[in-house]
Enzyme design. Structure first.
Site, PDB file in Angstrom:
ATOM      1  N   GLU A   1      85.187  18.952 112.634  1.00 53.68           N
ATOM      2  CA  GLU A   1      85.724  19.966 111.714  1.00 53.68           C
ATOM      3  C   GLU A   1      84.566  20.771 111.120  1.00 53.68           C
ATOM      4  OE1 GLU A   1      87.795  21.935 110.883  1.00 53.68           O
ATOM      5  OE2 GLU A   1      89.247  21.169 109.437  1.00 53.68           O
TER       6      GLU A   1
ATOM      7  N   GLY B   1      87.565  27.107 113.507  1.00 60.20           N
ATOM      8  CA  GLY B   1      86.270  27.043 112.827  1.00 60.20           C
ATOM      9  C   GLY B   1      85.219  26.154 113.444  1.00 60.20           C
TER      10      GLY B   1
ATOM     11  N   ARG C   1      82.188  34.745 112.209  1.00 59.22           N
ATOM     12  CA  ARG C   1      82.080  33.481 112.935  1.00 59.22           C
ATOM     13  C   ARG C   1      80.835  33.447 113.821  1.00 59.22           C
ATOM     14  NH1 ARG C   1      86.990  30.633 112.377  1.00 59.22           N
ATOM     15  NH2 ARG C   1      88.863  31.910 112.371  1.00 59.22           N
TER      16      ARG C   1
ATOM     17  N   ASP D   1      87.196  21.097 102.464  1.00 58.36           N
ATOM     18  CA  ASP D   1      87.190  21.780 101.173  1.00 58.36           C
ATOM     19  C   ASP D   1      88.125  20.998 100.242  1.00 58.36           C
ATOM     20  OD1 ASP D   1      86.845  23.848  99.306  1.00 58.36           O
ATOM     21  OD2 ASP D   1      88.352  25.131 100.219  1.00 58.36           O
TER      22      ASP D   1
ATOM     23  N   ASP E   1      84.741  31.562 109.155  1.00 53.94           N
ATOM     24  CA  ASP E   1      85.088  32.979 109.002  1.00 53.94           C
ATOM     25  C   ASP E   1      85.509  33.329 107.585  1.00 53.94           C
ATOM     26  OD1 ASP E   1      87.671  31.605 109.056  1.00 53.94           O
ATOM     27  OD2 ASP E   1      88.541  33.598 109.232  1.00 53.94           O
TER      28      ASP E   1
HETATM   29  P1  IMP Z   1      90.913  22.406 103.189  1.00 55.13           P
HETATM   30  O1  IMP Z   1      92.289  22.108 103.689  1.00 55.13           O
HETATM   31  O2  IMP Z   1      90.936  23.049 101.819  1.00 55.13           O
HETATM   32  O3  IMP Z   1      89.975  21.214 103.240  1.00 55.13           O
HETATM   33  O4  IMP Z   1      90.315  23.558 104.072  1.00 55.13           O
HETATM   34  C1  IMP Z   1      90.008  23.371 105.355  1.00 55.13           C
HETATM   35  C2  IMP Z   1      89.873  24.687 106.082  1.00 55.13           C
HETATM   36  O5  IMP Z   1      89.774  25.835 105.211  1.00 55.13           O
HETATM   37  C3  IMP Z   1      88.589  24.667 106.870  1.00 55.13           C
HETATM   38  O6  IMP Z   1      88.759  24.076 108.140  1.00 55.13           O
HETATM   39  C4  IMP Z   1      88.247  26.130 106.947  1.00 55.13           C
HETATM   40  O7  IMP Z   1      88.918  26.709 108.047  1.00 55.13           O
HETATM   41  C5  IMP Z   1      88.784  26.718 105.664  1.00 55.13           C
HETATM   42  N1  IMP Z   1      87.700  26.814 104.649  1.00 55.13           N
HETATM   43  C6  IMP Z   1      87.558  26.096 103.534  1.00 55.13           C
HETATM   44  N2  IMP Z   1      86.463  26.462 102.858  1.00 55.13           N
HETATM   45  C7  IMP Z   1      85.890  27.448 103.583  1.00 55.13           C
HETATM   46  C8  IMP Z   1      84.687  28.240 103.423  1.00 55.13           C
HETATM   47  O8  IMP Z   1      83.895  28.111 102.458  1.00 55.13           O
HETATM   48  N3  IMP Z   1      84.456  29.148 104.399  1.00 55.13           N
HETATM   49  C9  IMP Z   1      85.264  29.334 105.477  1.00 55.13           C
HETATM   50  N4  IMP Z   1      86.377  28.612 105.666  1.00 55.13           N
HETATM   51  C10 IMP Z   1      86.685  27.671 104.729  1.00 55.13           C
END
Ligand code: IMP
Length: 195
Positions: free
Chosen positions: A109, A54, A175, A113, A169
């Site tokens: 990064e 990403g 992307r 999220d 994505d």
């Molecule tokens: P986390 O572990 O929930 O913080 O998520 C991290 C990863 O989830 C990010 O590096 C993204 O690859 C993916 N991600 C989380 N939210 C989104 C979004 O709104 N759009 C696209 N990818 C997301």
């Protein structure tokens, strides 16, 4: 493909998405982040650690906005989960090419999220004994945080929407959009139906 056909195809992809941050707004913020990171590391000798996939576009722009000697390395991570949810169970799909022991690392990064992926990465990097580790995230969705991770350099704080573009994505698509936008629920449903 002719220019006109290309434009039509690009416009139909953009129909799936409502623009949240334009190409120009992102470029301006990336310039500011680059200056901020340079000011925080006057000694230089940074390692920018781009988390794939990403952050590849963000990292390419950010690296050129930091007027310091630096190295760039890439870490491929994939988190198990659905198309829009990460589970926190993370797999390293490709590792760094060089050790980071004693290095000043800035993780690049795309979005934080739940924070689960970054928490995993911070633990993993700590075992490699860097001199310091900071996080630079283009986007943060604090309303979804399950673990709070310290984000020293932050592009934009966004509400709880699924966003795509500028490297981000949905099921490996979008992307290449030059902006960040909110993916319309209709486009998510269409992809779910395989169309
Ligand atoms: P986390 O572990 O929930 O913080 O998520 C991290 C990863 O989830 C990010 O590096 C993204 O690859 C993916 N991600 C989380 N939210 C989104 C979004 O709104 N759009 C696209 N990818 C997301």
């Amino acid at each position: 493909m002719s220019d006109a056909a290309f434009q039509r195809r690009a416009a139909s992809i953009e129909d799936d998405v409502d623009v949240l941050y334009s190409q120009e707004a992102i470029a301006q913020r990336v310039r500011e982040l680059g200056a901020e990171i340079a000011a925080a590391h006057p000694g230089g000798d940074l390692v920018l650690l781009s988390v794939l996939k990403g952050s590849f576009i963000f990292a390419a722009d950010l690296a050129r906005a930091i007027p310091l000697p630096l190295r760039i390395d890439f870490l491929g991570l994939s988190s198990y989960g659905g198309k829009t949810e990460s589970s926190g169970v993370v797999k390293i799909t490709s590792d760094l090419t060089r050790p980071i022991e004693g290095a000043h690392v800035v993780i690049v990064e795309d979005i934080i999220d739940t924070g689960l992926t970054m928490a995993y990465l911070l633990d993993n990097l700590a075992t490699r004994h860097p001199a310091s580790v900071e996080i630079c995230a283009l986007l943060e969705k604090p309303s979804r945080a399950q673990i709070r991770v310290p984000i020293q350099h932050k592009g934009f704080v966004i509400p709880d929407h699924f966003v795509v573009g500028y490297g981000l994505d949905f099921d490996e698509r979008y992307r290449n959009l030059p902006f960040v936008g909110i993916l319309k629920p209709s486009a998510q449903r269409a992809a779910g139906n395989g169309s």
